[in-house]
Write a protein that holds these residues in place. Structure first.
Motif, PDB file in Angstrom:
ATOM      1  N   ASN A 192     101.320 -53.953   5.883  1.00  0.00           N
ATOM      2  CA  ASN A 192     102.450 -53.289   6.541  1.00  0.00           C
ATOM      3  C   ASN A 192     103.679 -53.168   5.650  1.00  0.00           C
ATOM      4  OD1 ASN A 192     101.227 -52.819   9.076  1.00  0.00           O
ATOM      5  ND2 ASN A 192     101.551 -54.947   9.651  1.00  0.00           N
ATOM      6  N   SER A 193     103.601 -53.703   4.417  1.00  0.00           N
ATOM      7  CA  SER A 193     104.726 -53.653   3.468  1.00  0.00           C
ATOM      8  C   SER A 193     105.971 -54.318   4.027  1.00  0.00           C
ATOM      9  CB  SER A 193     105.034 -52.194   3.074  1.00  0.00           C
ATOM     10  OG  SER A 193     103.913 -51.601   2.464  1.00  0.00           O
ATOM     11  N   VAL A 194     105.762 -55.515   4.622  1.00  0.00           N
ATOM     12  CA  VAL A 194     106.887 -56.318   5.110  1.00  0.00           C
ATOM     13  C   VAL A 194     106.801 -57.684   4.448  1.00  0.00           C
ATOM     14  CG1 VAL A 194     106.983 -55.109   7.317  1.00  0.00           C
ATOM     15  CG2 VAL A 194     105.570 -57.156   7.101  1.00  0.00           C
ATOM     16  N   THR A 195     107.851 -58.481   4.625  1.00  0.00           N
ATOM     17  CA  THR A 195     107.852 -59.808   4.044  1.00  0.00           C
ATOM     18  C   THR A 195     106.958 -60.745   4.856  1.00  0.00           C
ATOM     19  OG1 THR A 195     109.760 -60.541   5.333  1.00  0.00           O
ATOM     20  CG2 THR A 195     110.200 -59.447   3.215  1.00  0.00           C
ATOM     21  N   THR A 196     106.542 -61.818   4.210  1.00  0.00           N
ATOM     22  CA  THR A 196     105.692 -62.795   4.882  1.00  0.00           C
ATOM     23  C   THR A 196     106.440 -63.466   6.030  1.00  0.00           C
ATOM     24  OG1 THR A 196     104.580 -63.210   2.767  1.00  0.00           O
ATOM     25  CG2 THR A 196     104.223 -64.821   4.505  1.00  0.00           C
ATOM     26  N   ALA A 197     107.732 -63.709   5.861  1.00  0.00           N
ATOM     27  CA  ALA A 197     108.527 -64.335   6.922  1.00  0.00           C
ATOM     28  C   ALA A 197     108.588 -63.437   8.156  1.00  0.00           C
ATOM     29  CB  ALA A 197     109.923 -64.654   6.409  1.00  0.00           C
ATOM     30  N   GLU A 198     108.763 -62.124   7.950  1.00  0.00           N
ATOM     31  CA  GLU A 198     108.810 -61.197   9.078  1.00  0.00           C
ATOM     32  C   GLU A 198     107.459 -61.135   9.808  1.00  0.00           C
ATOM     33  OE1 GLU A 198     112.128 -58.054   7.330  1.00  0.00           O
ATOM     34  OE2 GLU A 198     109.995 -57.680   7.048  1.00  0.00           O
ATOM     35  N   ALA A 199     106.365 -61.113   9.041  1.00  0.00           N
ATOM     36  CA  ALA A 199     105.042 -61.077   9.660  1.00  0.00           C
ATOM     37  C   ALA A 199     104.757 -62.364  10.416  1.00  0.00           C
ATOM     38  CB  ALA A 199     103.980 -60.848   8.582  1.00  0.00           C
ATOM     39  N   LEU A 200     105.198 -63.511   9.876  1.00  0.00           N
ATOM     40  CA  LEU A 200     104.986 -64.789  10.546  1.00  0.00           C
ATOM     41  C   LEU A 200     105.728 -64.831  11.881  1.00  0.00           C
ATOM     42  CD1 LEU A 200     103.828 -67.657  10.506  1.00  0.00           C
ATOM     43  CD2 LEU A 200     105.849 -68.373   9.207  1.00  0.00           C
TER      44      LEU A 200
END
Length: 676
Positions: A244-252
Motif C-alpha cells: 500500500n506504500s505506507v509506513t509500517t507504523a501506519e499499517a500496524l
C-alpha cells in the motif's frame, strides 16, 4: 587555620547482591522479573519495547539488549547476583540425542558439529536430559543399550548457536555480562512444558515479531523438535505496508483497529474472475498465510510419521496475538488442531521453572566468550571467571589430585609390606640409565609407578638427566634421517609422476599426428581413436581436490532421449566422497565438474557432457562425509569432429588468402555479367 587537612574520600564498600534477574530478550523488546531472598515479595515486572519497528534480525536484538543494559545499571545492578536470560533468536538450532550423528560425550565434537550445522566458524551449545530410561527398561531395542551394566543411554536436548553472536550480545551488556549465569533459548522453555505430559505428544507455538517457534516433543520416547518459521506478527503488517506504500507504523495501527483476516480466503482459487474482484489484502496476505499454515501442518505430520512420536491432541500458543485484530481467530480456524492460549507470559514461566534443568548455551563453549579490555573470561559452573585464573586453578587442582594419589599409593604399599622394600632403600649398583628406566617402568605390587624419592638421590637424578638428554638427541637424529629419506622418496615419486604425464602427453600428440596423416589407411583410423583410459584416469586424479576421493568408477549402457529419439549411450559413472566445508560441499563438487569440463584435451576429448547425479550426507561415517555421483556421457564421434575442425583451423595463411581472392573475383564477375 586557613589550610585544613584534606579528608580522604570515603571508601566505596563493595557489596555483592543476592537477587536474581530473569530477563527475556524478545523481538518486540525486553521484559524482566527480579527477586531477592531477603525480600519475600517478587518485584513488579519491568519491560521495554523496541523503538524502531523497521529494524530486524541481529541489529534489532542488539538494540534491545543495549536498552536493557542501560536500565539495569548502577545500584540496580549492585543488588543482583546472577542474571538468567531467555533469548529469542531464529539462528539457534535444536536436535535431540537420537538425531545427533556424533559422540554426545565429546564437547569438541559437538562444537565442531554445531559449526558445520550452522555453517559458521565456531559454535557453542547447551544441553540437558530429556526423557529418562532407567536400568531394566525393556521398551527400547536391545541395540540401544550403551553400557555393560544394562543401563540405557540418557536422551537429551541439544541447542547450537553461533559463538560470534553470543560474544556480541555479551559485549553489549557492559557490567551485567559478568553476572550472566545462563542463556536459555526460548525453544527449550517450550519443550520443558511437555514434561508435564509424559508419554504424550505435545505442541507449542510461540509467535514473535518476525518469526515463530514451533516446538514438538514426546518425553516418553525422548523425541524433540523445534522449527523456526520466518513469519511473525509483524510479517503481514510489513507486507501490507509495502503493497500500500505506507509506513509500517501506519499499517500496524490499521491492523490493530480493524480485522483484515476474516475476509481472507486461504483455499484454492476456482475461477479466473476472482483475480479481478479480490482486494489488495487478499492478494498480499493469502499466499503468505497459506504457506504458513501448510508449513505447520507438514511439521506435525513429519513428527508423527517420520519421528514416530505421536500426534499432539492440542497446541499451546504464546505471544501477543491480540496485537492484530482477528489474528487469534485466524489461528483457531486454520491450524487444524485445538488451540489454547495460556494467560501466563513467557518471562513468568521462565521464572517459575528456574529450579528445573535447562539448556545453557554458555556451558558448551570451548573458547572464551567474553572479553573486557585485555582480560578474557571463560564460563564455568560458578559463572564467568578469568581465563588465566581458571587455568591456574585447574592446574593446582590437578597437581593436588596427583599428589594425594601418590601419597595414598605410598601409604598403601607400606601398610601392605610392613616395611620399605630393600630395593627402595638401597641404591642399586651401576645407577645411570638402567636405574632411570627401572624407575620409569617398574611398578610396585599395587600396580602404581615407583616414585622418585623412594630409590634415587639428587645426585643420581642429575646423572640421569644427562643420559636422557643423550637419548633425546639420538631420537631427534633418527627423526631427521627419516625425514631426509622421506624427501628422497617423495622426490623420486614426483619424478615418476612427471615422467608418466610426459609419456601420456607424448602419446596424445603422436595420436594427433597419425590422425592428421593422409597416408593412414582408412581401416586403421578407428584403432587410433580408441579411448585411452590411462590419460582419462590421470585427468580425473589431477583435477580432484585434496579433500575428495573416489569410491567407484564403472562404465554402463544407459537409455536416454536426444531430441525426440531414444538412444543408448555409454556412461562413465564416478562415485566419490568429499569432506564438508564452510564453503559448501556442492560448491566443491561443482568446481570439480567444471575442471573436468574445461579439460578438453584429455578428459572431454571422448565425452559429450557431464551430469551431476546427486549427493547425500553419509551420517554413518565418523567424519560425516558427503557422497556424490557424476556421469560422463561417451561420444565416439567427438574426437573425429574435433580433429576436422582443427585441420580446418590449421590451414596456411596463403591458402586462406587465395580462397578469399577467388570468392572476391567470383562476386566481381557476377556483378559485371549482370547477375548471370
Amino acid at each position: 587555620m586557613f589550610f585544613r587537612k584534606k579528608q580522604p574520600p570515603p571508601q566505596k564498600v563493595e557489596t555483592e547482591g543476592s537477587g536474581r534477574l530473569f530477563i527475556h530478550f524478545s523481538e518486540d523488546g525486553w521484559s524482566a522479573l527480579q527477586d531477592d531472598p531477603a525480600q519475600p515479595d517478587l518485584k513488579p515486572e519491568e519491560s521495554g519495547e523496541a523503538v524502531n519497528i523497521n529494524e530486524t534480525g541481529a541489529a534489532r536484538m542488539e538494540t534491545i539488549i543495549k536498552m536493557a543494559a542501560r536500565n539495569f545499571s548502577g545500584r540496580k545492578l549492585d543488588a543482583i547476583k546472577s542474571v538468567h536470560i531467555l533469548l529469542d533468536d531464529p539462528i539457534v538450532q535444536f536436535a535431540d540425542a537420537k538425531s545427533l550423528p556424533v559422540n554426545i560425550h565429546n564437547p569438541s565434537a559437538l562444537c565442531e558439529f554445531g559449526a558445520r550445522y550452522l555453517n559458521v566458524p565456531a559454535a557453542c551449545y547447551g544441553n540437558r536430559n530429556f526423557g529418562i530410561f532407567a536400568r531394566g527398561d525393556d521398551s527400547r531395542p536391545p541395540q540401544e543399550t550403551d553400557f555393560i551394566s544394562g543401563e540405557r543411554k540418557q536422551d537429551g536436548i541439544y541447542a547450537f548457536m553461533d559463538a560470534r553472536q553470543i560474544r556480541v550480545y555479551l559485549s553489549l551488556m557492559d557490567d551485567m555480562a559478568l553476572k550472566v549465569a545462563a542463556v536459555t533459548p526460548v525453544g527449550d522453555l517450550l519443550l520443558r512444558r511437555s514434561e508435564a505430559r509424559p508419554n504424550a505428544a505435545y505442541a507449542a507455538l510461540y509467535i514473535a515479531a518476525d518469526a515463530c517457534y514451533l516446538a514438538l516433543a514426546n518425553s516418553g520416547v525422548g523425541s524433540a523438535l523445534v522449527r523456526t518459521i520466518p513469519v511473525g506478527l509483524m510479517t503481514p503488517v510489513k507486507k501490507t505496508a509495502e503493497a500500500n506504500s505506507v509506513t509500517t507504523a501506519e499499517a500496524l495501527a490499521e491492523f490493530h483497529e480493524r480485522d483484515y483476516f476474516s475476509d481472507i480466503r486461504l483455499g484454492d482459487k476456482t475461477a479466473a474472475a476472482d483475480l479481478l474482484t479480490e482486494n489488495i489484502y487478499q492478494r498480499t496476505l493469502a499466499p503468505l498465510l497459506k504457506n504458513y499454515f501448510t508449513t505447520i501442518a507438514e511439521t506435525l505430520d513429519f513428527f508423527e510419521t517420520q519421528r514416530i512420536s505421536g500426534r499432539p491432541s492440542g497446541i499451546e500458543i504464546f505471544g501477543d496475538v491480540e496485537r492484530l485484530k482477528g489474528f487469534k481467530e485466524l489461528l483457531v480456524r486454520n491450524l487444524g488442531i485445538p488451540a489454547t492460549f495460556p494467560a501466563e507470559s513467557l518471562i513468568s514461566l521462565f521464572y517459575k521453572s528456574a529450579q528445573s534443568p535447562s539448556v545453557n548455551l554458555l556451558s558448551g563453549a570451548t573458547e572464551s566468550l567474553l572479553t573486557i579490555g585485555k582480560k578474557k573470561y571463560t564460563f564455568s559452573r560458578e559463572g564467568f571467571v578469568s581465563s588465566a585464573d581458571l587455568a591456574r586453578e585447574t592446574l593446582s587442582v590437578e597437581n593436588a589430585r596427583l599428589s594425594k594419589q601418590k601419597e595414598q599409593s605410598r601409604v598403601s604399599r607400606l601398610r601392605k609390606t610392613g616395611k620399605r622394600p630393600s630395593g627402595e632403600t638401597k641404591k642399586k649398583a651401576g645407577g645411570g640409565l638402567s636405574l632411570s628406566f627401572n624407575r620409569l617402568f617398574s611398578r610396585n605390587k599395587q600396580g602404581e609407578p615407583v616414585s622418585d624419592d623412594d630409590d634415587l638421590s639428587g645426585e643420581s637424578r642429575d646423572n640421569d638427566r644427562q643420559y636422557f638428554m643423550l637419548f633425546g638427541i639420538v631420537v631427534v637424529g633418527l627423526f631427521y634421517l627419516s625425514w631426509m629419506q622421506f624427501d628422497a622418496v617423495d622426490a623420486d615419486y614426483q619424478g615418476k609422476i612427471s615422467a608418466l604425464q610426459n609419456e601420456v602427453a607424448k602419446g596424445h600428440n603422436l595420436r594427433k599426428e597419425l590422425n592428421r596423416s593422409s597416408r593412414l589407411p582408412a581401416n586403421l583410423a578407428p584403432e587410433f581413436n580408441k579411448v585411452l583410459w590411462s590419460e582419462k584416469f590421470l585427468a580425473i586424479a589431477s583435477d580432484m581436490n585434496e579433500a575428495m576421493w573416489l569410491t567407484d568408477v564403472y562404465l554402463s549402457d544407459e537409455s536416454r532421449e536426444i531430441g525426440s529419439e531414444a538412444v543408448v549411450s555409454k556412461k562413465l559413472t564416478l562415485e566419490g566422497a568429499v569432506l564438508p566445508s564452510f564453503d559448501g560441499h556442492i560448491l566443491k563438487i561443482g568446481d570439480y565438474i567444471d575442471r573436468l569440463i574445461k579439460d578438453e584435451e584429455f578428459f572431454m576429448s571422448d565425452f559429450r557432457e557431464i551430469t551431476f547425479e546427486g549427493a547425500e550426507l553419509d551420517a554413518a561415517e565418523e567424519d560425516h562425509v558427503v557422497r556424490f555421483a557424476i556421469a560422463a556421457w561417451y561420444d565416439k564421434n567427438k574426437r573425429v569432429h574435433a580433429l576436422e575442425k582443427e585441420i580446418e583451423a590449421g590451414s596456411s595463411p596463403l591458402e586462406n588468402m587465395q580462397s578469399k581472392v577467388d570468392k572476391h573475383n567470383k562476386l566481381l564477375d557476377k556483378s559485371v555479367g549482370g547477375g548471370n
